[in-house]
Design a protein around this motif. Structure first.
Motif, mmCIF file in Angstrom:
data_model
loop_
_atom_site.group_PDB
_atom_site.id
_atom_site.type_symbol
_atom_site.label_atom_id
_atom_site.label_comp_id
_atom_site.label_asym_id
_atom_site.label_seq_id
_atom_site.Cartn_x
_atom_site.Cartn_y
_atom_site.Cartn_z
ATOM 1 N N LEU A 122 -18.976 1.947 1.564
ATOM 2 C CA LEU A 122 -17.952 1.033 1.072
ATOM 3 C C LEU A 122 -17.366 1.462 -0.271
ATOM 4 C CD1 LEU A 122 -19.547 -2.423 2.019
ATOM 5 C CD2 LEU A 122 -17.635 -1.265 3.145
ATOM 6 N N ALA B 78 -13.573 1.809 0.033
ATOM 7 C CA ALA B 78 -13.015 0.480 0.333
ATOM 8 C C ALA B 78 -13.094 -0.431 -0.892
ATOM 9 C CB ALA B 78 -13.756 -0.154 1.506
ATOM 10 N N LYS C 263 -1.570 -11.341 12.374
ATOM 11 C CA LYS C 263 -0.487 -11.313 13.375
ATOM 12 C C LYS C 263 -1.028 -11.633 14.772
ATOM 13 C CE LYS C 263 2.556 -7.713 13.621
ATOM 14 N NZ LYS C 263 3.896 -8.313 13.692
ATOM 15 N N GLN D 233 -16.507 -6.290 -0.167
ATOM 16 C CA GLN D 233 -15.173 -6.435 -0.758
ATOM 17 C C GLN D 233 -14.967 -7.776 -1.466
ATOM 18 O OE1 GLN D 233 -15.690 -4.990 2.539
ATOM 19 N NE2 GLN D 233 -13.615 -4.727 3.320
ATOM 20 N N GLU D 234 -15.421 -8.866 -0.856
ATOM 21 C CA GLU D 234 -15.180 -10.177 -1.469
ATOM 22 C C GLU D 234 -15.885 -10.298 -2.818
ATOM 23 O OE1 GLU D 234 -14.717 -13.391 2.070
ATOM 24 O OE2 GLU D 234 -16.537 -12.176 2.141
ATOM 25 N N ILE E 37 -13.386 -11.324 7.943
ATOM 26 C CA ILE E 37 -12.932 -12.275 6.919
ATOM 27 C C ILE E 37 -11.696 -13.018 7.414
ATOM 28 C CG2 ILE E 37 -11.855 -12.444 4.617
ATOM 29 C CD1 ILE E 37 -13.673 -10.080 3.768
ATOM 30 N N ILE F 79 -15.337 -5.549 8.293
ATOM 31 C CA ILE F 79 -15.581 -6.719 7.432
ATOM 32 C C ILE F 79 -14.270 -7.457 7.164
ATOM 33 C CG2 ILE F 79 -16.235 -7.456 5.102
ATOM 34 C CD1 ILE F 79 -18.243 -5.167 5.022
ATOM 35 N N GLU F 80 -13.238 -6.687 6.843
ATOM 36 C CA GLU F 80 -11.934 -7.291 6.533
ATOM 37 C C GLU F 80 -11.420 -8.112 7.726
ATOM 38 O OE1 GLU F 80 -10.964 -6.684 3.478
ATOM 39 O OE2 GLU F 80 -9.105 -7.832 3.545
ATOM 40 N N TYR G 130 -5.684 0.871 6.143
ATOM 41 C CA TYR G 130 -6.356 0.333 4.957
ATOM 42 C C TYR G 130 -6.554 -1.175 5.141
ATOM 43 C CZ TYR G 130 -4.938 4.848 3.150
ATOM 44 O OH TYR G 130 -4.768 6.189 2.986
ATOM 45 N N GLN G 131 -7.354 -1.750 4.258
ATOM 46 C CA GLN G 131 -7.721 -3.162 4.434
ATOM 47 C C GLN G 131 -6.509 -4.088 4.547
ATOM 48 O OE1 GLN G 131 -9.484 -0.981 2.108
ATOM 49 N NE2 GLN G 131 -10.818 -2.398 1.016
ATOM 50 N N GLU G 132 -5.507 -3.885 3.699
ATOM 51 C CA GLU G 132 -4.367 -4.803 3.724
ATOM 52 C C GLU G 132 -3.627 -4.732 5.054
ATOM 53 O OE1 GLU G 132 -2.658 -5.103 -0.754
ATOM 54 O OE2 GLU G 132 -2.833 -3.074 0.035
ATOM 55 N N GLN G 133 -3.602 -3.538 5.642
ATOM 56 C CA GLN G 133 -2.943 -3.383 6.936
ATOM 57 C C GLN G 133 -3.737 -4.078 8.039
ATOM 58 O OE1 GLN G 133 -2.825 0.995 6.049
ATOM 59 N NE2 GLN G 133 -0.878 0.880 7.106
ATOM 60 N N PRO H 204 -18.812 -16.804 0.615
ATOM 61 C CA PRO H 204 -18.823 -16.861 2.091
ATOM 62 C C PRO H 204 -19.604 -15.727 2.746
ATOM 63 C CG PRO H 204 -16.640 -16.230 1.255
ATOM 64 C CD PRO H 204 -17.444 -16.660 0.067
ATOM 65 N N ARG I 104 -3.226 -7.771 7.804
ATOM 66 C CA ARG I 104 -1.925 -8.174 8.333
ATOM 67 C C ARG I 104 -1.950 -8.210 9.874
ATOM 68 N NH1 ARG I 104 3.108 -6.312 9.813
ATOM 69 N NH2 ARG I 104 2.367 -4.186 10.019
ATOM 70 N N TRP J 229 0.809 -1.221 0.000
ATOM 71 C CA TRP J 229 0.000 0.000 0.000
ATOM 72 C C TRP J 229 0.839 1.268 0.000
ATOM 73 C CZ3 TRP J 229 0.025 -3.775 3.766
ATOM 74 C CH2 TRP J 229 0.709 -3.466 4.951
ATOM 75 N N PHE K 194 -16.393 0.450 8.521
ATOM 76 C CA PHE K 194 -17.193 -0.751 8.226
ATOM 77 C C PHE K 194 -16.373 -1.722 7.376
ATOM 78 C CE2 PHE K 194 -20.930 -2.449 5.538
ATOM 79 C CZ PHE K 194 -21.160 -3.515 6.395
ATOM 80 N N ALA K 195 -15.703 -1.203 6.361
ATOM 81 C CA ALA K 195 -14.892 -2.063 5.482
ATOM 82 C C ALA K 195 -13.794 -2.766 6.268
ATOM 83 C CB ALA K 195 -14.281 -1.234 4.357
ATOM 84 N N ASN K 196 -13.129 -2.050 7.162
ATOM 85 C CA ASN K 196 -12.054 -2.672 7.937
ATOM 86 C C ASN K 196 -12.604 -3.690 8.931
ATOM 87 O OD1 ASN K 196 -9.966 -1.403 6.633
ATOM 88 N ND2 ASN K 196 -9.829 0.294 8.084
ATOM 89 N N LEU L 198 -13.649 4.035 6.261
ATOM 90 C CA LEU L 198 -13.228 2.637 6.140
ATOM 91 C C LEU L 198 -13.568 1.808 7.377
ATOM 92 C CD1 LEU L 198 -9.745 3.066 4.381
ATOM 93 C CD2 LEU L 198 -11.890 2.268 3.357
ATOM 94 N N ASP M 48 6.344 -3.045 14.626
ATOM 95 C CA ASP M 48 6.040 -4.475 14.690
ATOM 96 C C ASP M 48 6.679 -5.167 15.891
ATOM 97 O OD1 ASP M 48 5.707 -4.346 11.326
ATOM 98 O OD2 ASP M 48 4.366 -5.630 12.484
#
Lengths: 322, 322
Positions: free
Chosen positions: A214, A217, B192, A183-184, B224, B220-221, B182-185, B4, B188, A5, B216-218, B214, B154
């Protein structure tokens, strides 16, 4: 441990759709000053494309009732953008069955437009293909927005992609008209589109709506999975709940070609006032239609009524009618 | 082809944080009627936990200046929820270095509370561990919110998780205090945390802020990727940009134990009015601090000032100070 990102893809291009999609909020009755400000902001922010409006049929839409950007007549566009010298490309949307494309779309050599975006529901595809060929023959870059994808079956999407693959479109856009996708689902669609277009050089785009908060996102999600054409609007202005906000998108993209400061400037100079006159954004009625995967028209009716906060009434009615 | 998003995990639990995090908007000066309405909505909507407020130190916070939910005294809680007969569990947050936990947290047998949520910055971890042990010894379920994780390295997160793994906490919550992830963070971090807690039976939670639209999106992420403890608030009410809106979350979760209609009801009956008095949501100043991964205090100052739309001024100041 990778952190994608904080990188960027130079091939990713951004389109501003403020006047086109935002015009659905106010019948395209924008002041010239605002349209010009959005245009100049696109230039300063390094945005790649700006969609000026629709090429709407004057047989269907009365010019007195709608603003100039419902039609994008050549003189009106040039009044604000001159010959558009510079790298920003200009686009107009041509809706299937709502555009007199043979007459109203001029040969590219006579127009300040660079791109025709053909918007179509899946059942209108044969008309759309004719429009695509017409615009390509006239010399434009042509793209296709396949609308309301959240209510189309996979077999139909696959068929549409197979047909569009053989046309001269440069891009096919995943359009979440109802703002209902998670998102999925977006990930699955972007992958499907990319696979269908593999080897053609055609790009996949994303046009998100913000019914469930969304839009940003889902735009990020599309980018992660390879969408290289990305739509957004200033202040997220667009029909109903609006679109992916440009200020968030440009702030997120790491390409140094983009600058977010001019976007904040136009928001503060123009969109604070506009919000006092027009109404858009992810209000609860739009949450409800988005989650039920329905056209936002019932939510627009609620928000425009005297009892704009009658959430339960709207929810009960929609659930009863399922 | 799997979908899903139309299934559910029965082990996923939702916590309402409206009064606790929303109270940061209005110094916890809520009317009793609203707090009671949120409580009843949680019961009717099938929400698993409700966080009633903080166990704030009266040496730090003057009771006259703040509402009852800054302190969650036993009598005040029981005034509204009685003995809380039913399956909804009640929680209060205990902030490290802002709670007189030895005195103010009663033994579980004397309290209507079920859960103590210890909130800590990473540098306060030794205090937090003492608070966790104190609350567990008193008979509570204890969870830990590790705050402002987007500015922690980290190695420090790993160390904190290693320490917390050995404590009696049932859940460790990924807290995006600045709304910058963001979602990818988020993905991760959730992975972790899950890996660090593997084999302990401890759950991972998510507490998102909405600075970049973000939350709600985060959330959901996170779901998942296996987070089973999920925070949300009515109308997204929370400090600054607010949190993940409960109406979106409950509408998204497919567990038939949850019902969204009571949430729409409380929004329309109470939160429309409240919005006229208090101000929260993903306004542009919060977009700016979120994207710059900064504490929202400067954005809160802008939004509370006479020139609440001075976006460029805020942006320039923050960028100059980087």
């Amino acid at each position: 441990m990778s952190a994608p990102w904080i990188t960027y893809r130079p091939e990713l291009k951004v389109m501003d759709c403020t006047i086109r999609d935002g015009g659905l909020v106010n019948d395209h009755l924008f002041d010239d000053a605002l349209v010009k400000a959005v245009y100049e902001t696109c230039v300063e922010a390094g945005i790649d494309y700006m969609e000026l409006g629709y090429k709407g049929s004057k047989k269907l839409f009365a010019p007195g009732k709608f603003g100039d950007w419902k039609f994008c007549d050549e003189d009106d566009m040039r009044r604000l953008v001159g010959d558009n010298d510079g790298s920003l490309k200009l686009a107009a949307m041509a809706d299937a069955e709502k555009t007199d494309y043979h007459e109203d779309i001029l040969p590219k050599s006579q127009s300040v437009l660079d791109v025709i975006r053909v918007a179509t529901y899946v059942h209108q595809l044969p008309v759309a293909v004719d429009m695509i060929n017409d615009a390509a023959d006239k010399g434009y870059e042509v793209t296709c927005n396949l609308m309301a994808i959240s209510i189309v079956q996979d077999a139909e999407i696959d068929q549409a992609l197979e047909i569009l693959r053989e046309t001269p479109v440069s891009t096919i856009v995943v359009v979440d008209s109802f703002g209902s996708l998670y998102q999925e689902q977006v990930q699955r669609l972007v992958k499907k589109y990319r696979e269908a277009l593999e080897g053609t050089g055609k790009e996949v785009g994303i046009h998100a709506h913000n019914n469930q908060q969304l839009a940003f996102a889902n735009t990020i999600e599309s980018i992660i999975h390879g969408a290289n054409r990305v739509d957004a609007t200033m202040a997220g202005m667009g029909r109903g709940a609006g679109n992916c906000p440009m200020e968030l998108l440009i702030g997120f993209l790491r390409n140094p070609a983009y600058r977010v400061r001019p976007v904040y400037q136009v928001l503060q100079d123009y969109f604070v006032d506009l919000r006092n006159k027009c109404d858009w954004g992810p209000m609860v009625p739009y949450n409800i239609t988005g989650q039920l995967n329905q056209h936002p028209r019932s939510a627009i009716a609620t928000v425009s009524s005297d009892d704009r906060h009658a959430y339960v009434e709207l929810y009960d009615k929609l659930v009863a009618d399922l």
